[in-house]
Design an enzyme around this catalytic site. Sequence first.
Site, PDB file in Angstrom:
ATOM      1  N   LYS D 159       0.881  -1.174   0.000  1.00 44.11           N
ATOM      2  CA  LYS D 159       0.000   0.000   0.000  1.00 44.11           C
ATOM      3  C   LYS D 159       0.904   1.205   0.000  1.00 44.11           C
ATOM      4  CE  LYS D 159      -3.766   1.038   2.615  1.00 44.11           C
ATOM      5  NZ  LYS D 159      -4.600   0.925   3.848  1.00 44.11           N
ATOM      6  N   SER D 229      -1.479  -1.423  -4.204  1.00 48.08           N
ATOM      7  CA  SER D 229      -2.604  -0.501  -4.169  1.00 48.08           C
ATOM      8  C   SER D 229      -2.082   0.842  -3.704  1.00 48.08           C
ATOM      9  CB  SER D 229      -3.717  -1.007  -3.259  1.00 48.08           C
ATOM     10  OG  SER D 229      -3.349  -0.874  -1.914  1.00 48.08           O
TER      11      SER D 229
END
Lengths: 374, 374, 374, 374
Positions: D159, D229
Site C-alpha cells: 500500500k 494498491s
Amino acid sequence: MRAEIHRLSMAHPGDVSALASLLQSRAVHARSICAIIGKTEGNGGVNDFTRGYFTDRLMTLLERYLNEPATMLAKRIPCVLSGGTEGVLSPHYTVLCRVDADGPGSIPALAIGTAFSEPTEHALIGTKAHAQSIAAAVRAAVADAGIEAMDDVHFVQVKTPCLTSARLAALQATGVPLKASSAGQSMARARAAGAMGVAVGLGEMNLDAINDDMMLGDFAAYCSRASISSGVEVDCNEVVVLGNSRRWTGPLTVAHRPMQDAIDLDAIHDVLGDLGLPPSRQVGALHRDRIRCVLVKAEPDRRGAIRGQRHTMLNDIDIDPQRHIRGAVGGLVAGVIGDTRIFVSGGAEHQGPDGGGLIAVIAERAAQQELTGE
Amino acid sequence: MRAEIHRLSMAHPGDVSALASLLQSRAVHARSICAIIGKTEGNGGVNDFTRGYFTDRLMTLLERYLNEPATMLAKRIPCVLSGGTEGVLSPHYTVLCRVDADGPGSIPALAIGTAFSEPTEHALIGTKAHAQSIAAAVRAAVADAGIEAMDDVHFVQVKTPCLTSARLAALQATGVPLKASSAGQSMARARAAGAMGVAVGLGEMNLDAINDDMMLGDFAAYCSRASISSGVEVDCNEVVVLGNSRRWTGPLTVAHRPMQDAIDLDAIHDVLGDLGLPPSRQVGALHRDRIRCVLVKAEPDRRGAIRGQRHTMLNDIDIDPQRHIRGAVGGLVAGVIGDTRIFVSGGAEHQGPDGGGLIAVIAERAAQQELTGE
Amino acid sequence: MRAEIHRLSMAHPGDVSALASLLQSRAVHARSICAIIGKTEGNGGVNDFTRGYFTDRLMTLLERYLNEPATMLAKRIPCVLSGGTEGVLSPHYTVLCRVDADGPGSIPALAIGTAFSEPTEHALIGTKAHAQSIAAAVRAAVADAGIEAMDDVHFVQVKTPCLTSARLAALQATGVPLKASSAGQSMARARAAGAMGVAVGLGEMNLDAINDDMMLGDFAAYCSRASISSGVEVDCNEVVVLGNSRRWTGPLTVAHRPMQDAIDLDAIHDVLGDLGLPPSRQVGALHRDRIRCVLVKAEPDRRGAIRGQRHTMLNDIDIDPQRHIRGAVGGLVAGVIGDTRIFVSGGAEHQGPDGGGLIAVIAERAAQQELTGE
Amino acid sequence: MRAEIHRLSMAHPGDVSALASLLQSRAVHARSICAIIGKTEGNGGVNDFTRGYFTDRLMTLLERYLNEPATMLAKRIPCVLSGGTEGVLSPHYTVLCRVDADGPGSIPALAIGTAFSEPTEHALIGTKAHAQSIAAAVRAAVADAGIEAMDDVHFVQVKTPCLTSARLAALQATGVPLKASSAGQSMARARAAGAMGVAVGLGEMNLDAINDDMMLGDFAAYCSRASISSGVEVDCNEVVVLGNSRRWTGPLTVAHRPMQDAIDLDAIHDVLGDLGLPPSRQVGALHRDRIRCVLVKAEPDRRGAIRGQRHTMLNDIDIDPQRHIRGAVGGLVAGVIGDTRIFVSGGAEHQGPDGGGLIAVIAERAAQQELTGE
C-alpha cells in the site's frame, strides 16, 4: 433572409417523426435547414451512441427530400448533438432554418451561418495550428451569416475532431511528441484549441498571443461565445454561428452571457434582460413561448469547490463529472425558464470563466420592441 | 430555551472534526445536541454506507463527552442522513442544539422537538397502523418542542423502518399478505405511511380518512411538512419536529412551502419571502449568512414528464432516479440561495404535491424584524 | 438444407460493415438469412438504444438486397439483440442462414426454424394465455425447422412484448386487474410466461399444469432450453428454434446444458463434451474454431447468496444487477472457451435452475465424428 | 512460528462481528494478528469509503484488546482493502496471524512478514526513488518473515501513497516538474513504482536498470509477485510479504502464477497444481476447504482487445474499467475454485504481464503431501 427555429421533441434517439411531419406538411422545406442542435438521452461519453443513431435517422430522412446521399448531407449540414439529459432535461432538437424573406429588416434579427474546414491533421489536434484553422472557419461562418460586426456574434458552436487511442498510437510510432496521453485528454485539448480558435476568429484574442501551453494551462484565457464539442465522428471542423444582423429579418434575436460559476443565477436573468424579457423570478407563461432555444456550457469546477464549499463531482467514479454538472446547471436554467428543453453541454474548458461557462438564448422580440425598433 | 444551529462541512463521510473542534472549544456542549441532519456523499441507495460510517464516527465522538455508549446515543439522538451530493451539492451536516436561555421571547422563535416510538411490527410496515404510530410520535415531538399550535410546525423529519428481503420472506412464511414485493417497494410504502402519519399527527388529515390503499395509490393526499426517510438501520420511528414557538427565544425562525414540481422556482422565493428576506434573483451576500439550513424533498415525476416535456430519469439504469432528481433540484435551490450546502432528499411520495415536494428553510430574522416584533 | 453460421464483429452499434462485405462478395445471400442473434455494447436496460440502432442499420442494409422495406423485414427476420458487453465480452452478431444443400445428411445436423405469432393482447401479457400463444409459435418454429422430435431442440429464443407505463395506465383505466405494477415487473412476467410457453411448446410441461401464479412465483418450474427477452419494441412473439435434424446436413450441431448457479463450471465443460470436444481446461487452439456460437442465460441469485456466500449484485444502485451477472458469467464462459464473443443475456427467470441459467453451444463436428456417424 | 488464516464474511462494511467473536472466544489472540487483506463492497474508486469504514471499525475493535489507540494500530498492522465486489464476488476479509509453534517444520510452510517504510516525499511519488524505498521495505518484510531465498516469496502486497489534486497543486507551486497531471494518474504511477520496487526488492530487477520513464511506459517490465494498491489514506509504504519458509510450521503453503490475459484459465489451474491440488474442472468439495485465500490482480487490456476481439471496458463512462475487470476475472476464478470469496484487485500496471495480472493462492497441503514431506 429570415431565420426560423423549430424546437422539436423526440420519443427516443431514433425518433425524427416530429421533423418528418413538418417536412411532409411542407411547414418546413428540407432545403432551408442549415443546422441542427440537440440533446439526446445517452450518457454523453465516448460510448454514447444516441448521437450517431439520431444523426443517422435524421440524415436518412433528409436524403428522401434532398436527393443527396445521407453521408454527403452529414458533411454539409452540421448536426450538433450533446448526449445526456440528466435530471429534468428533456430530449429535444432545434432545427435552424434559413428562409427567403423580403428585404432586410429595420432592426437586427437572428442570423445563422455555417462553415466546414478542411480535415485537421492528427498531429495538429489541440495545438495553435488547430486553433488557427478553426478561426478561419469561424470567419467563414460569420461571413456566411452576413454578420458585419464581430460583436454581433453571440454563439459559435464548433464540432472538432480528436485523437483516438489508435490515432495516438499511430502518431507515437511516427515520433511525433504527444500533448495528450489518452483519447479523453485529446478531446479536452481539442475543445481548448476550439475555444481559442473561436476567440481568435471573433477578434477577442490575437493569434500571436496564444500558444500550445495555454490549452488546458491558462484558464484565465477564455471565450464566452464559444461552445465546443469534440468527437471521433468528425474529420474537419464544423462551425455554426449565431448572431444578429440587419441583413436578416423576422422576430428572432440572440444574446449571451458568461456564467461565473455553476450557480450564477444572475447570468441567466441578465441574458433574458438583454432579450427584452421583463424581470421575473421564473419566466411567466405569457413570455415563455418567446424563448425558442437555450444553449448552455458548464463545467465542474476543477478546484473542487463552488463558492468555498466542496463539491464531489470530480471524484465520483459512478457518475461521470459531466453528467453531474449537466444535471445541476440544467435544473437551474430550466427553473428560471420554466421549460426543461435546455441544451446543456459539459466540457467547457476555456468556454466562459473557469468553473463556470456561458448561456446563449434565442427569443422572439416583444411586439412593443418591434415597434420601438421601427 | 433557545435553538442553535451549526452547519458544518465534512472532508469525507468519516470526518467529524468540525464538530470535534466545537466540542473541544466548548462552543457547543454535547448535552445540548438534540438532532443532526446532513448530506453524505454516497449514492443514497441501499448500498450507501456513508450514512452508517458518519453516524458511527459521530456517536463515537459524542460518547467521549456524554459518558454513554455510542449504541445508546444512537437510540435517543436522531441522526438523519441523506446520501447523495449530486451536482453542486456539498457534503455537510447541521447540528441542532437546544440551549438554556432567559425567559421566552416576545416573538415566536425556532423550536426543536424529538421523539422515538416503540419498534414497528414488521407486518404493519406501510399500513394505516404504521401511520398511526408515527402520528403519535409526531405529537410527542411537537409537545417536546413546546409548540402550541400545529400550524406553527413547518418541518417534520421521520426515519422509519422498512422490510428487507429477509423480513419479507419471513412474513410470507407466516402467511401474512404482503403489500410490497421487494425491499425497495417496502421503503416506498413506509415513506407513504410516514407522510400520512405526519399529516394525521399535525391534524391535516383524519385518521379515519386514511387507509392502506391510499399509500402509493392516491397521490392527491399529501403533507407538505413531512420529510420521510426509510431504512433498515432503524427499528422504531424517529421524529424531529421544527417549528416556531413563543416559548423559545433567539433570532432563528423556520418556514416552508410545497413545491408543485421539480422546477417550481416560485416556491423557493416564496419561502424566503416568508422568512422576511428581501426579494432578489439570488440571495445577496448581505443576507446569505442569515440562511442557516435549507431542507428539500423532491421526486422524479412518475408520469414521465415535467410541464408537458418528457424527462428520462425513470428509465435510466445507469443513474438512479433519485440521484437524478437530487442533482437537478439541488442545482436550482443552490442557485437561488447562492450556497451549495442544501439538504435535498429523494423519495418524496405524499410529501408535497405529486411530482414536486417541499422546501423548508431556517433563517435568522433581520434586525428590523426583531424590533418590529417588539 | 444446410445451416450456415457467420459470427461477425462490430466496431460500434451502427456498424454492419462485416455483413455488408459478405453480402457484396456474395459469400452470403441475403435471402438465406433467417435470424440474427447478437450482443451490442449498451447497458442492456430500458434506455439501451444500441439494440434499436443496430437493428435499424441491419434492416436498412438488407432492404437494399431484398427489395423489401426495412420495416417489413423487421417483422419476418428475427433480430435478437442483448445489450451489455460487460467485462471481457466482445460486441458481435451471429447471422444464421439456411442454404440449399443436396439431400439430407446421414447424421443429424443443426436445424434452424423461426415463427412469428399474432400480436399479444396487452391484458394477457405475463399470463397463461400468453404462454399458450408462445407455445404455439414454438411448435410452428420447430415445424419450420423440420425437427421431428422435441428432444432434438436445444435452444429456443423468444422475443416477446411487455407493458409500458402508458400501457399499464391504459389497462388500469379499463378496470383490468394488473399483475405487474411497473414496466420492469411486466418485462419479468413476460419472460416468465415466455419460459413457460417454451416448456409447454416443447412438451416439458402440460398447459393444464401451469397457471398465472407460477410466473415469478414457483421457480422450481423452469425450462433449460428457453431464452426469453422482452421489450416494448415488439408486438408479437418472435421465435428462433435451434436443434438437430436428419433433414439438415452440414458439419454443425447444437447442444445445451442447464447451469445450476452462476459458477457452474461443470455445465460449460459438459456441453462441450456433448459436442464431442475433447476434455481440456480451456478449449485448445485446434478445437476453438469449431465453436461457432455460444449462448448463455444467467441471473443474480434472488436469495442474495451463491453457494452460501453473500453477493452484492441485487443491492447495488450504481450497477444494474443484470450488468453484474453478465460480466461475471461472461468472464467464466469466455475463460473456458478461450474466446470473448459470448452471447450472455440476463433476466433468466424460469430459464434454467433458479439462480443459474443455461448454456447452448453450436459447434462443428470433428472430422472423426463425421466418419463415425457414417 | 505458525501462520494461521481466518477468512471471514461481513454483512456490510462496518461489520467486524466475525472477528469479534473469534477474539471473544479466544480462538484468535489479537496480538497474533499481523495483517488483514479483504474485499469491501464499495465501488473501488477515490470515493469508495467502505475501506475507511471497515478499517475504522476493525482498529476500534483491536484497540479494546491491545490497549493501544486505533490510530497507532493502523500504523503498524497493515489493513489492505480492495473495494468492489462486482458480479459473484463476496465481501470478506482474511486475517493473517502469526502464532507460536514448536520448532521449525520439516517442509517449508507459509511465512508472513510485514514492514512499514518512512513517509514518502510527495515530489518522489511514482519515481525511481519511490521504487527504491519500496524495495527496502520489501527486503525488511522478507526478513521479518524469516524467508531465506527470494524465490520462496510468492506474493507481496504494497500500500503506497499517491498525490491528490491539492498535493499536485502544491508541488507545481514549488516548481517541481510533474509526471502526473491528475490524482488518478498519480495513483497509476505510484502503483508502477511499487511494482518496480517489489521487483528490485526481490532481486528480479536491478535498481540500475529501472528509470522513471519505464513507469507506465515499458509494460514488458513487470513483476508477477507484486500486488500494489495506492491511496491517499497512507503516508508511507506498507508491505505484506507471503512466502514459504522452513522456519515456519503448519499445513499452509502459498504459490503464485502470472496471468497472461484476463481469460488465462491455465494460470489458475497451474497455481492449484503447484499447491498439490488434483486436476479437476472445478475444485471438488473434498479439496475446496483446503483453499484458504485467493489473491488476484487484473487489468483491462489497454490495447482494447483480448485475443484479438474488441472489449469495451475502457470506453464505458457508466461502469469504471476496474469494476468491469474485477467482475469478469472474479467470475472466472470463482468458477474454478467453486467459491466466491476471491480477492480481485484492479490497477495491475507492471504487476504481471500487460493486459493480464497474477494469481496467488494459500492452501493447506494434503495429508499425503505432509507425509511425503516427512
